[in-house]
Design a protein around this motif. Sequence first.
Motif, PDB file in Angstrom:
ATOM      1  N   ILE A 195      -7.049   2.369  -4.815  1.00 55.00           N
ATOM      2  CA  ILE A 195      -7.915   1.759  -3.799  1.00 55.00           C
ATOM      3  C   ILE A 195      -8.944   2.754  -3.273  1.00 55.00           C
ATOM      4  CG2 ILE A 195      -7.961   0.641  -1.530  1.00 55.00           C
ATOM      5  CD1 ILE A 195      -6.554  -1.064  -3.626  1.00 55.00           C
ATOM      6  N   LYS A 196      -8.462   3.913  -2.810  1.00 59.80           N
ATOM      7  CA  LYS A 196      -9.336   4.821  -2.060  1.00 59.80           C
ATOM      8  C   LYS A 196      -8.945   6.264  -2.329  1.00 59.80           C
ATOM      9  CE  LYS A 196     -12.165   6.085   1.317  1.00 59.80           C
ATOM     10  NZ  LYS A 196     -11.867   7.519   1.186  1.00 59.80           N
TER      11      LYS A 196
ATOM     12  N   TYR B  56     -12.540  -1.024   1.995  1.00 55.02           N
ATOM     13  CA  TYR B  56     -12.758   0.418   2.145  1.00 55.02           C
ATOM     14  C   TYR B  56     -14.076   0.767   1.464  1.00 55.02           C
ATOM     15  CZ  TYR B  56      -7.710   0.842   3.066  1.00 55.02           C
ATOM     16  OH  TYR B  56      -6.445   0.721   3.585  1.00 55.02           O
ATOM     17  N   THR B  57     -15.005   1.332   2.206  1.00 52.96           N
ATOM     18  CA  THR B  57     -16.227   1.787   1.532  1.00 52.96           C
ATOM     19  C   THR B  57     -16.044   3.212   1.026  1.00 52.96           C
ATOM     20  OG1 THR B  57     -17.435   2.918   3.319  1.00 52.96           O
ATOM     21  CG2 THR B  57     -17.580   0.497   3.242  1.00 52.96           C
ATOM     22  N   ALA B  58     -16.803   3.541  -0.001  1.00 57.33           N
ATOM     23  CA  ALA B  58     -16.997   4.938  -0.367  1.00 57.33           C
ATOM     24  C   ALA B  58     -17.820   5.608   0.733  1.00 57.33           C
ATOM     25  CB  ALA B  58     -17.724   5.036  -1.700  1.00 57.33           C
TER      26      ALA B  58
ATOM     27  N   MET C 106     -16.352   3.061  -6.986  1.00 57.49           N
ATOM     28  CA  MET C 106     -16.900   1.845  -6.395  1.00 57.49           C
ATOM     29  C   MET C 106     -17.592   2.163  -5.071  1.00 57.49           C
ATOM     30  SD  MET C 106     -15.798  -0.650  -8.427  1.00 57.49           S
ATOM     31  CE  MET C 106     -15.744  -2.179  -7.486  1.00 57.49           C
ATOM     32  N   ALA C 107     -18.655   1.440  -4.777  1.00 58.58           N
ATOM     33  CA  ALA C 107     -19.256   1.525  -3.443  1.00 58.58           C
ATOM     34  C   ALA C 107     -18.272   1.048  -2.384  1.00 58.58           C
ATOM     35  CB  ALA C 107     -20.530   0.691  -3.388  1.00 58.58           C
ATOM     36  N   ALA C 108     -17.389   0.109  -2.788  1.00 62.56           N
ATOM     37  CA  ALA C 108     -16.378  -0.405  -1.865  1.00 62.56           C
ATOM     38  C   ALA C 108     -15.293  -1.099  -2.673  1.00 62.56           C
ATOM     39  CB  ALA C 108     -16.998  -1.381  -0.866  1.00 62.56           C
ATOM     40  N   VAL C 109     -14.091  -1.125  -2.112  1.00 59.35           N
ATOM     41  CA  VAL C 109     -12.958  -1.814  -2.741  1.00 59.35           C
ATOM     42  C   VAL C 109     -12.322  -2.723  -1.700  1.00 59.35           C
ATOM     43  CG1 VAL C 109     -10.610  -1.492  -3.646  1.00 59.35           C
ATOM     44  CG2 VAL C 109     -12.469  -0.071  -4.488  1.00 59.35           C
ATOM     45  N   ARG C 110     -12.005  -3.937  -2.122  1.00 66.45           N
ATOM     46  CA  ARG C 110     -11.338  -4.878  -1.226  1.00 66.45           C
ATOM     47  C   ARG C 110      -9.872  -5.021  -1.593  1.00 66.45           C
ATOM     48  NH1 ARG C 110     -13.017 -11.097   0.345  1.00 66.45           N
ATOM     49  NH2 ARG C 110     -11.178 -11.454   1.643  1.00 66.45           N
ATOM     50  N   ILE C 111      -9.022  -5.028  -0.571  1.00 63.61           N
ATOM     51  CA  ILE C 111      -7.624  -5.404  -0.755  1.00 63.61           C
ATOM     52  C   ILE C 111      -7.244  -6.268   0.435  1.00 63.61           C
ATOM     53  CG2 ILE C 111      -6.870  -3.132   0.128  1.00 63.61           C
ATOM     54  CD1 ILE C 111      -4.302  -3.599  -1.612  1.00 63.61           C
TER      55      ILE C 111
ATOM     56  N   ARG D 227     -10.566   1.713 -10.570  1.00 68.55           N
ATOM     57  CA  ARG D 227     -11.852   1.802  -9.871  1.00 68.55           C
ATOM     58  C   ARG D 227     -11.687   1.804  -8.355  1.00 68.55           C
ATOM     59  NH1 ARG D 227     -15.907  -2.049 -13.459  1.00 68.55           N
ATOM     60  NH2 ARG D 227     -15.662  -0.875 -15.425  1.00 68.55           N
ATOM     61  N   HIS D 228     -11.953   2.927  -7.756  1.00 67.26           N
ATOM     62  CA  HIS D 228     -11.648   3.208  -6.363  1.00 67.26           C
ATOM     63  C   HIS D 228     -12.918   3.495  -5.570  1.00 67.26           C
ATOM     64  CE1 HIS D 228     -11.798   6.769  -8.896  1.00 67.26           C
ATOM     65  NE2 HIS D 228     -12.355   7.358  -7.860  1.00 67.26           N
ATOM     66  N   ALA D 229     -12.828   3.300  -4.271  1.00 67.22           N
ATOM     67  CA  ALA D 229     -13.844   3.831  -3.351  1.00 67.22           C
ATOM     68  C   ALA D 229     -13.513   5.307  -3.104  1.00 67.22           C
ATOM     69  CB  ALA D 229     -13.846   3.046  -2.051  1.00 67.22           C
ATOM     70  N   ARG D 230     -14.514   6.086  -2.754  1.00 73.57           N
ATOM     71  CA  ARG D 230     -14.293   7.531  -2.731  1.00 73.57           C
ATOM     72  C   ARG D 230     -15.253   8.245  -1.794  1.00 73.57           C
ATOM     73  NH1 ARG D 230     -16.131  10.982  -8.050  1.00 73.57           N
ATOM     74  NH2 ARG D 230     -17.869  11.725  -6.792  1.00 73.57           N
ATOM     75  N   SER D 231     -14.754   9.301  -1.149  1.00 73.58           N
ATOM     76  CA  SER D 231     -15.634  10.324  -0.592  1.00 73.58           C
ATOM     77  C   SER D 231     -15.274  11.641  -1.254  1.00 73.58           C
ATOM     78  CB  SER D 231     -15.484  10.438   0.929  1.00 73.58           C
ATOM     79  OG  SER D 231     -15.953   9.267   1.565  1.00 73.58           O
TER      80      SER D 231
ATOM     81  N   LEU E 150       0.834  -1.209   0.000  1.00 74.08           N
ATOM     82  CA  LEU E 150       0.000   0.000   0.000  1.00 74.08           C
ATOM     83  C   LEU E 150       0.865   1.254   0.000  1.00 74.08           C
ATOM     84  CD1 LEU E 150      -2.823  -0.744   2.622  1.00 74.08           C
ATOM     85  CD2 LEU E 150      -2.988  -0.803   0.119  1.00 74.08           C
TER      86      LEU E 150
ATOM     87  N   ARG F  62      -3.009  -0.489  -8.646  1.00 76.38           N
ATOM     88  CA  ARG F  62      -4.441  -0.261  -8.517  1.00 76.38           C
ATOM     89  C   ARG F  62      -4.701   0.973  -7.663  1.00 76.38           C
ATOM     90  NH1 ARG F  62      -8.919  -3.856  -5.826  1.00 76.38           N
ATOM     91  NH2 ARG F  62      -7.229  -4.606  -4.519  1.00 76.38           N
TER      92      ARG F  62
ATOM     93  N   GLU G 269      -2.542   0.564  -4.427  1.00 76.25           N
ATOM     94  CA  GLU G 269      -1.817  -0.698  -4.316  1.00 76.25           C
ATOM     95  C   GLU G 269      -0.645  -0.613  -5.283  1.00 76.25           C
ATOM     96  OE1 GLU G 269      -4.105  -4.166  -5.364  1.00 76.25           O
ATOM     97  OE2 GLU G 269      -2.404  -5.510  -4.966  1.00 76.25           O
TER      98      GLU G 269
END
Lengths: 150, 150, 150
Positions: A89-90, C35-37, C25-30, A124-128, A33, A87, A147
């Motif tokens: 991630i967030k 991690y959620t959005a 994404m609503a969520a991403v896994r690693i 493709r990431h999660a996001r706020s 990470l 990748r 990543e």
Amino acid sequence: MTYLETLKGMGYSLTTSEPFNGKFMAAVRIGNLVYTAGQVSQLGPVAIKGKVGADVSLEKGYEAARMCAINCIQAAHSIAGEGSIARVIKVLGMVNVAPEFDNTPGVIHGASDLFNSVFGEAGRHARSAVGMVIPFNFAVEVETIFEVHG
Amino acid sequence: MTYLETLKGMGYSLTTSEPFNGKFMAAVRIGNLVYTAGQVSQLGPVAIKGKVGADVSLEKGYEAARMCAINCIQAAHSIAGEGSIARVIKVLGMVNVAPEFDNTPGVIHGASDLFNSVFGEAGRHARSAVGMVIPFNFAVEVETIFEVHG
Amino acid sequence: MTYLETLKGMGYSLTTSEPFNGKFMAAVRIGNLVYTAGQVSQLGPVAIKGKVGADVSLEKGYEAARMCAINCIQAAHSIAGEGSIARVIKVLGMVNVAPEFDNTPGVIHGASDLFNSVFGEAGRHARSAVGMVIPFNFAVEVETIFEVHG
């Protein structure tokens, strides 16, 4: 086509840079990470500053977020090496908002679209995407978790 | 010199504390990472409250951020044990800003300088430093991700 | 009782959903982390919008945060599968605050209490609860890091 070639095709040539500025790191790696520091809306001598919704239009804010995303990639490279990103991630997208402006997703789409264009499915990431006060009146700040390859 | 000795030399004696307050944890460990909760600008009975740039000067804000950093270390200890910290990974510095105040980095340097002084190269973290509304009018809140020893 | 049964007993039936919305994404896994959005205060057709402390009461804000927590669970499921959550690690609670309102913890307790009720000790998370501008005037937004089963 690698993501570096895609970036080059978009007109962005990344450079290597010193990750430590005397106070904090542009990015830190732990395992696979990389956490970037918040990256503001400036590329070389061009900065986008001001409150989105007042001084800065939505379209200009979108462009500002795109700049931040480029800087996040650059920051990751400064610690993990060029071409190391596997990748996205967030993303935390932070917008310098004028009163009443709340289309922060429309601004941060500039960062998301860049990541999706450059990395494809790996982008493709999660996001706020939220509004707050950004240092030194920059229009947008984005921090990203990537990543990276072993 | 260990970081605990350095802290002691600065006049900070950490204590062990219960990590769960009935609602959330001061810190949570997963693998070799510890995520702290946001830590506010209070040490024992001394709190720094108010809006930085109005009620609270930049210098006082810097001191407030330093308090938060100490509390982040304390929070990590509450879950991972005293002396367990290997490295500072990521800092989110949140400043209770007055209108027009945007030197949030100058405030959060108080946390960054503390981490760099106490941990040396292992204190070098990625960071964002932004302005928002902090609970109960505290001047600063900081959350940190640490790497801890196995 | 599994957490899905607990949720059902509270009246919440989760559905599977497409994690990618074309932008993020609503969520991403690693690995074992998801991690959620940021998830806003809307469940089906019911949305809670407005500034907490003015348009929205503390009690209504608490309910809004609870909605966000449900959506975080749903988001994690969208990427890791139903029933996959092992633990709640970290919560960032973001409140759409009216001027002078700073009881952001009182609002985000709505998310924390939900996680603690649904997951028991595995729901105990680190947390920040702060005020900022939330997209499209939603009252609350929450993003969460979960640990998920292999």
